[in-house]
Design a protein around this motif. Sequence first.
Motif, PDB file in Angstrom:
ATOM      1  N   ASP A 104       4.670   4.218  -4.452  1.00 28.42           N
ATOM      2  CA  ASP A 104       3.445   4.070  -5.250  1.00 28.42           C
ATOM      3  C   ASP A 104       2.439   5.097  -4.747  1.00 28.42           C
ATOM      4  N   GLN A 105       2.063   6.027  -5.600  1.00 28.26           N
ATOM      5  CA  GLN A 105       1.186   7.119  -5.163  1.00 28.26           C
ATOM      6  C   GLN A 105      -0.267   6.704  -5.007  1.00 28.26           C
ATOM      7  N   HIS A 106      -0.611   5.463  -5.373  1.00 30.32           N
ATOM      8  CA  HIS A 106      -2.016   5.062  -5.398  1.00 30.32           C
ATOM      9  C   HIS A 106      -2.441   4.195  -4.213  1.00 30.32           C
ATOM     10  N   ASP A 107      -1.512   3.661  -3.430  1.00 30.83           N
ATOM     11  CA  ASP A 107      -1.892   2.547  -2.560  1.00 30.83           C
ATOM     12  C   ASP A 107      -2.227   2.909  -1.121  1.00 30.83           C
ATOM     13  N   ASP A 108      -2.125   4.183  -0.720  1.00 35.00           N
ATOM     14  CA  ASP A 108      -2.446   4.546   0.658  1.00 35.00           C
ATOM     15  C   ASP A 108      -3.559   5.597   0.662  1.00 35.00           C
ATOM     16  N   PRO A 109      -4.757   5.231   1.104  1.00 31.19           N
ATOM     17  CA  PRO A 109      -5.871   6.187   1.072  1.00 31.19           C
ATOM     18  C   PRO A 109      -5.726   7.345   2.045  1.00 31.19           C
ATOM     19  N   THR A 110      -4.748   7.297   2.986  1.00 36.47           N
ATOM     20  CA  THR A 110      -4.592   8.423   3.905  1.00 36.47           C
ATOM     21  C   THR A 110      -3.907   9.615   3.243  1.00 36.47           C
ATOM     22  N   LEU A 111      -3.375   9.447   2.044  1.00 40.90           N
ATOM     23  CA  LEU A 111      -2.784  10.587   1.328  1.00 40.90           C
ATOM     24  C   LEU A 111      -3.076  10.459  -0.159  1.00 40.90           C
ATOM     25  N   LYS A 112      -4.005  11.260  -0.629  1.00 40.71           N
ATOM     26  CA  LYS A 112      -4.297  11.294  -2.064  1.00 40.71           C
ATOM     27  C   LYS A 112      -3.314  12.261  -2.718  1.00 40.71           C
ATOM     28  N   ARG A 113      -2.626  11.792  -3.744  1.00 41.63           N
ATOM     29  CA  ARG A 113      -1.661  12.614  -4.452  1.00 41.63           C
ATOM     30  C   ARG A 113      -1.730  12.279  -5.929  1.00 41.63           C
ATOM     31  N   SER A 114      -1.561  13.285  -6.755  1.00 39.44           N
ATOM     32  CA  SER A 114      -1.649  13.081  -8.200  1.00 39.44           C
ATOM     33  C   SER A 114      -0.279  12.821  -8.817  1.00 39.44           C
ATOM     34  N   GLU A 115       0.778  13.392  -8.229  1.00 41.74           N
ATOM     35  CA  GLU A 115       2.096  13.268  -8.832  1.00 41.74           C
ATOM     36  C   GLU A 115       2.709  11.915  -8.484  1.00 41.74           C
ATOM     37  N   PRO A 116       3.311  11.246  -9.443  1.00 39.42           N
ATOM     38  CA  PRO A 116       3.950   9.958  -9.167  1.00 39.42           C
ATOM     39  C   PRO A 116       5.250  10.152  -8.396  1.00 39.42           C
ATOM     40  N   PHE A 117       5.714   9.076  -7.779  1.00 37.01           N
ATOM     41  CA  PHE A 117       7.042   9.084  -7.177  1.00 37.01           C
ATOM     42  C   PHE A 117       8.093   9.093  -8.289  1.00 37.01           C
ATOM     43  N   PRO A 118       9.281   9.584  -7.986  1.00 36.19           N
ATOM     44  CA  PRO A 118      10.332   9.596  -9.017  1.00 36.19           C
ATOM     45  C   PRO A 118      10.673   8.206  -9.536  1.00 36.19           C
ATOM     46  N   TYR A 119      10.537   7.197  -8.664  1.00 37.03           N
ATOM     47  CA  TYR A 119      10.884   5.829  -9.035  1.00 37.03           C
ATOM     48  C   TYR A 119       9.792   4.889  -8.535  1.00 37.03           C
ATOM     49  N   PRO A 120       9.613   3.754  -9.193  1.00 38.70           N
ATOM     50  CA  PRO A 120       8.554   2.819  -8.809  1.00 38.70           C
ATOM     51  C   PRO A 120       8.830   2.204  -7.447  1.00 38.70           C
ATOM     52  N   PRO A 121       7.808   1.620  -6.817  1.00 37.16           N
ATOM     53  CA  PRO A 121       8.026   1.013  -5.495  1.00 37.16           C
ATOM     54  C   PRO A 121       9.034  -0.121  -5.563  1.00 37.16           C
ATOM     55  N   LEU A 122       9.653  -0.387  -4.430  1.00 38.23           N
ATOM     56  CA  LEU A 122      10.664  -1.442  -4.385  1.00 38.23           C
ATOM     57  C   LEU A 122      10.057  -2.817  -4.616  1.00 38.23           C
ATOM     58  N   GLY A 123       8.800  -2.972  -4.251  1.00 33.73           N
ATOM     59  CA  GLY A 123       8.196  -4.296  -4.313  1.00 33.73           C
ATOM     60  C   GLY A 123       8.598  -5.116  -3.104  1.00 33.73           C
ATOM     61  N   HIS A 124       7.821  -6.158  -2.824  1.00 37.74           N
ATOM     62  CA  HIS A 124       8.046  -6.961  -1.632  1.00 37.74           C
ATOM     63  C   HIS A 124       8.686  -8.301  -1.990  1.00 37.74           C
ATOM     64  N   GLU A 125       9.636  -8.732  -1.172  1.00 37.28           N
ATOM     65  CA  GLU A 125      10.159 -10.091  -1.293  1.00 37.28           C
ATOM     66  C   GLU A 125       9.106 -11.083  -0.794  1.00 37.28           C
ATOM     67  N   GLY A 126       9.343 -12.384  -1.031  1.00 39.14           N
ATOM     68  CA  GLY A 126       8.317 -13.400  -0.853  1.00 39.14           C
ATOM     69  C   GLY A 126       7.574 -13.352   0.472  1.00 39.14           C
ATOM     70  N   THR A 127       8.285 -13.381   1.588  1.00 39.62           N
ATOM     71  CA  THR A 127       7.633 -13.389   2.892  1.00 39.62           C
ATOM     72  C   THR A 127       6.847 -12.113   3.128  1.00 39.62           C
ATOM     73  N   ILE A 128       7.373 -11.000   2.649  1.00 37.13           N
ATOM     74  CA  ILE A 128       6.696  -9.716   2.848  1.00 37.13           C
ATOM     75  C   ILE A 128       5.460  -9.634   1.957  1.00 37.13           C
ATOM     76  N   GLN A 129       5.542 -10.160   0.753  1.00 39.33           N
ATOM     77  CA  GLN A 129       4.360 -10.176  -0.102  1.00 39.33           C
ATOM     78  C   GLN A 129       3.262 -11.044   0.525  1.00 39.33           C
ATOM     79  N   GLU A 130       3.641 -12.156   1.138  1.00 35.96           N
ATOM     80  CA  GLU A 130       2.659 -12.990   1.828  1.00 35.96           C
ATOM     81  C   GLU A 130       2.001 -12.205   2.970  1.00 35.96           C
ATOM     82  N   ALA A 131       2.792 -11.404   3.676  1.00 39.26           N
ATOM     83  CA  ALA A 131       2.228 -10.584   4.750  1.00 39.26           C
ATOM     84  C   ALA A 131       1.270  -9.540   4.188  1.00 39.26           C
ATOM     85  N   ALA A 132       1.646  -8.912   3.079  1.00 42.17           N
ATOM     86  CA  ALA A 132       0.761  -7.924   2.448  1.00 42.17           C
ATOM     87  C   ALA A 132      -0.552  -8.569   2.016  1.00 42.17           C
TER      88      ALA A 132
END
Length: 525
Positions: free
Chosen positions: A146-174
Amino acid sequence: MSGKPTLPNDGPTKTRYDFAIVGSGMGGAAMAYALKDVGASVLLIERGDFLPQEKQNWDAEAIFQRKRYQNAEQWYGVDGKAFTPGNYYYVGGNTKLYGSSLVRFRREDFKATEHADGTSPKWLFQYEDLQPYYQRAEELLRVHGDQHDDPTLKRSEPFPYPPLGHEGTIQEAADALTRMGLTPSNLPIGIDLRDGGSCIRCAFCDGFPCRVLAKSDADVTFVRPALASGSVELVTNADVTRVRTDDSGRRATGVDVTHNGASISIDADTVVVSAGAVNSAALLLRSANEQHPEGLGNSSGTVGRHYMVHNNSVMVAVHPTRKNNAEFQKTLYFNDFYNKGTDDHPYPLGHVQLIGKLQAEMLAGQRPGIPKWALSYAAHRSLDWWLFTEDLPDPQNRITLTPKGDIQVAWKPNNVRAHEVLVRETKKILRGMGYPLVFSQRTGIEVNSHQAGTIRSGADAAASALDANCRSHDVENLYVVDSSFFPSLPVMNPALTIAANALRVADHIVGNTKQAVPAQHTTKR
């Protein structure tokens, strides 16, 4: 399933090639891929063989306790003690067992940065010079992000594929990190999770070979398509013992190889070395001759010096009553301390990311005195992290050869206080997320998967071995395209930068100077 493709030949078919590439890890493999369509003959030389595609690929006990795929020779510390390094000699190199974290270095990483222990030096090119090659490498390596979610690197071009997404426990951590005012981000990962792709998103990725070849390693992504082109040959089980030069010492003429026990010589118009920062430096040191008495391309005395590996800690956060049901855990990181520190240490601290889900068999080798049931109980209730802090280039941290010709590593960690502060702050965060038990362990000299810096690039030939395009200052047709050329080691996984730079250097070599970095004027000593 063997995983070994059918090759047209066993060994080189010719005695002379336009390019001889030493090493089929990320740098050498990307270089071979980039040269496959330019009308040149290319020989890719690999010390190992294809890693077998077999059921043990996903057997944690076989890999972590019985060391099934460990095939590196022993190296030595300055104390004379032997250790087995984290190197793997297979087609694809260390990427066969890496976690496929494919992140870009940040813009600041290419500039000089001050740390408490000294300055992390600037590079000879900037982020913008590498940006188009980063994008191309991400496409080839099927990076999800995901090219939008980390402010330490601003980039205009998208990634070739969308982010993997987080499974339940990892989403809770996020979510917990977000509530604490931090910026959890999707970790860019290279796997074949596109529509119809072969990835099954299992728990056997980070630290394991991929049994279904869905991981974007250098073998699957670069070597096999290069071989399919017909212009690239591969010779396996071939140990390069020397890079030869002409009588002037200014041009490499080829390499000497031990192939299945027999000595052969290969002539080449251009030699590209990419055997990993330690082995590449060792090869140049072993290639000393009358014109290069201190090692090939080593008039500066820097070959083997400035060895860097990250300051690393594994951190395990355990909640005694809360299970972690995630299988593909390695999807999240946070960079809130990447460019800043704390009131008591106002310097950059580093990077924190999840690793592949720990299993009891993976812990047993490190904690042999703990019953397996206890390890299993903890592993099912843990979040598992890797913490990186920058290791600064120190000329006394170096690779040398013993009188017998074995590799010796002198390495004393520096910038240690920054790492201690990162560990302290991360423990606070994890406890704030609700994990009462947090354990951490520093890694030692044998954990060297992020090795770099031993054949550094620089504008001054008296203080460096390579120019801006990774060509030797001393030998006009010798290039080095693994992480040896890094003048610093930013605290992100280096694999994508190695691949992107190899693509950049390939453009330079074949004359595509439109995007290549101009060579610097240097002074010879």
